[in-house]
Design a protein around this motif. Structure first.
Motif, short mmCIF file in Angstrom:
data_model
loop_
_atom_site.label_atom_id
_atom_site.label_comp_id
_atom_site.label_asym_id
_atom_site.label_seq_id
_atom_site.Cartn_x
_atom_site.Cartn_y
_atom_site.Cartn_z
N CYS A 174 35.44 23.75 4.89
CA CYS A 174 35.86 22.36 5.40
C CYS A 174 37.48 22.66 5.79
CB CYS A 174 35.77 21.48 4.19
SG CYS A 174 34.30 21.04 3.85
N LEU A 175 37.75 22.14 7.19
CA LEU A 175 39.13 22.25 7.42
C LEU A 175 39.79 20.97 7.55
CD1 LEU A 175 39.10 24.92 10.25
CD2 LEU A 175 39.73 24.98 8.01
N GLU A 176 41.03 20.81 6.92
CA GLU A 176 42.07 19.81 6.93
C GLU A 176 42.89 20.17 8.26
OE1 GLU A 176 43.61 17.69 3.66
OE2 GLU A 176 42.82 19.48 2.62
N MET A 177 43.01 19.39 9.22
CA MET A 177 43.93 19.49 10.19
C MET A 177 44.92 18.72 10.48
SD MET A 177 41.10 21.57 12.52
CE MET A 177 39.87 20.32 12.17
N SER A 181 34.04 25.85 0.79
CA SER A 181 35.33 26.48 0.71
C SER A 181 36.12 25.53 1.52
CB SER A 181 35.72 27.78 1.08
OG SER A 181 35.19 28.05 2.43
N SER A 182 37.67 25.79 1.52
CA SER A 182 38.56 24.81 2.39
C SER A 182 39.67 25.52 2.60
CB SER A 182 38.83 23.50 1.66
OG SER A 182 39.58 23.69 0.54
N ASP A 183 40.40 24.89 3.86
CA ASP A 183 41.67 25.34 4.30
C ASP A 183 42.47 24.39 4.81
OD1 ASP A 183 43.56 27.12 4.81
OD2 ASP A 183 42.61 28.53 5.31
N GLU A 184 43.61 24.40 4.78
CA GLU A 184 44.50 23.22 5.53
C GLU A 184 45.27 24.15 6.38
OE1 GLU A 184 48.43 20.27 4.88
OE2 GLU A 184 46.91 20.86 3.09
N ILE A 185 45.19 23.42 7.69
CA ILE A 185 46.07 24.07 8.92
C ILE A 185 47.08 23.00 9.36
CG2 ILE A 185 46.09 25.61 10.92
CD1 ILE A 185 44.68 26.69 8.61
N MET A 223 40.03 21.04 17.91
CA MET A 223 38.75 21.79 18.34
C MET A 223 39.18 23.26 18.33
SD MET A 223 37.35 23.27 21.22
CE MET A 223 38.26 22.37 22.51
N SER A 224 40.16 23.63 19.03
CA SER A 224 40.46 24.98 19.30
C SER A 224 40.69 25.76 17.76
CB SER A 224 41.88 25.16 19.87
OG SER A 224 41.80 24.67 21.11
N THR A 225 41.35 24.78 16.80
CA THR A 225 41.39 25.53 15.45
C THR A 225 39.81 25.84 14.95
OG1 THR A 225 43.35 24.41 15.33
CG2 THR A 225 42.47 25.14 13.21
N LEU A 226 38.77 24.73 14.93
CA LEU A 226 37.67 24.75 14.34
C LEU A 226 37.05 26.19 14.94
CD1 LEU A 226 36.59 21.00 14.38
CD2 LEU A 226 36.81 22.36 12.54
N TYR A 227 37.27 26.23 16.35
CA TYR A 227 36.32 27.41 16.92
C TYR A 227 37.02 28.68 16.60
CZ TYR A 227 32.86 24.92 19.27
OH TYR A 227 31.63 24.16 19.53
N TYR A 228 38.18 28.72 16.24
CA TYR A 228 39.09 29.84 15.90
C TYR A 228 38.18 30.57 14.61
CZ TYR A 228 42.47 33.07 13.71
OH TYR A 228 43.10 34.11 13.20
N PHE A 229 38.16 29.32 13.60
CA PHE A 229 37.66 29.74 12.29
C PHE A 229 36.13 30.02 12.38
CE2 PHE A 229 41.59 28.05 10.66
CZ PHE A 229 41.78 28.89 9.38
N ALA A 230 35.31 29.55 13.39
CA ALA A 230 33.96 29.66 13.62
C ALA A 230 34.07 31.16 14.21
CB ALA A 230 33.49 28.73 14.58
N GLY A 231 34.60 31.32 14.99
CA GLY A 231 34.72 32.99 15.52
C GLY A 231 35.07 33.93 14.31
#
Length: 262
Positions: A52-55, A82-86, A121-129
């Protein structure tokens, strides 16, 4: 709607899709709203790892608090979460400094609101990658296929959409089954893209219940001439939004070259 059976169906669909795609899990952007809360919980129910990402980008404190409350609840309930805040505020501000200014304030504000969604969206795909995850979309049926209330290549840029066949009211029904926090259930829906307190209803001019009604009327072949008063107003809003946002909902147009020209 048979809420419990629908919930189990979506969880099974997510799990089967992930298994066939041979991915490691899901990543979900959590905003503090009902749609992302339901989507992240559905993903957690699959047993696959869920990030789960907070952005936040100049995010309102109430939205941030609801997102944190939901994530903490998920992590207590599911060991696979798990989670992360960007914090993307500095990136957003740097973008503003890099692009040319404009005197058309309304267009600037809308463009920057959409920029927020695209940065996320770019951040989500960074972590997805990084993790071999799928980006799970959080759009519901009214937003994705009714009025097109999402950002093209922003929150519309996803790998799969688990709740996109659910009306907003049905998302709330699933949320009850999943025990989503009451603070999120009660909160007014907002995209949070303008850095102020405006709600989705403020932007669209109609509530989700009204838009659901209008969407069903349109599917049944009704026209503006069939209604009067507020119903006519709501139906007009729906039809105008639906027409204007077809470019988001339809496949990208491709110029097909005739065989005799190749």
């Amino acid at each position: 709607m048979k809420s419990e059976k629908v919930t189990k169906h979506i969880i099974s669909w997510l799990k089967n899709y992930a298994e066939k795609a041979k991915v490691n899990g899901f990543v979900v952007g959590v905003s503090g709203g009902i749609d992302s809360a339901v989507t992240s919980t559905l993903c957690a129910e699959t047993g696959f790892p869920v990030l789960c990402l907070e952005m936040p980008i100049h995010q309102g404190v109430h939205q941030v608090n609801r997102a944190k409350e939901h994530i903490e609840q998920l992590k207590e309930r599911y060991t696979n979460v798990s989670s992360d805040e960007i914090n993307l505020t500095a990136v957003f501000e740097e973008f503003i400094c890099a692009v040319p200014a404009s005197e058309d304030e309304a267009k600037v504000n809308l463009s920057l609101a959409n920029t927020r969604a695209r940065l996320r969206m770019s951040t989500l795909y960074y972590f997805a990658g990084l993790h071999g995850y799928l980006v799970a979309g959080t759009g519901n049926k009214v937003e994705d296929f009714g009025v097109g209330f999402f950002t093209k290549y922003g929150d519309g840029g996803v790998d799969l959409s688990p709740i996109a066949d659910l009306m907003k009211s049905e998302v709330y029904n699933v949320a009850e089954v999943l025990k989503v926090p009451a603070s999120i259930m009660k909160a007014q829906p907002t995209d949070g893209l303008f850095g102020d307190s405006r709600t989705d209803e403020d932007q669209i001019g109609a509530s989700y219940n009204e838009l659901e009604w209008a969407m069903l009327q349109a599917e049944n072949g009704k026209t503006v001439a069939d209604f009067e008063g507020r119903e006519k107003e709501v139906f007009t809003i729906y039809k105008q939004r639906n027409a204007a946002n077809k470019h988001k909902m339809d496949p990208i147009p491709v110029c097909i070259i005739p065989a005799d020209l190749k």
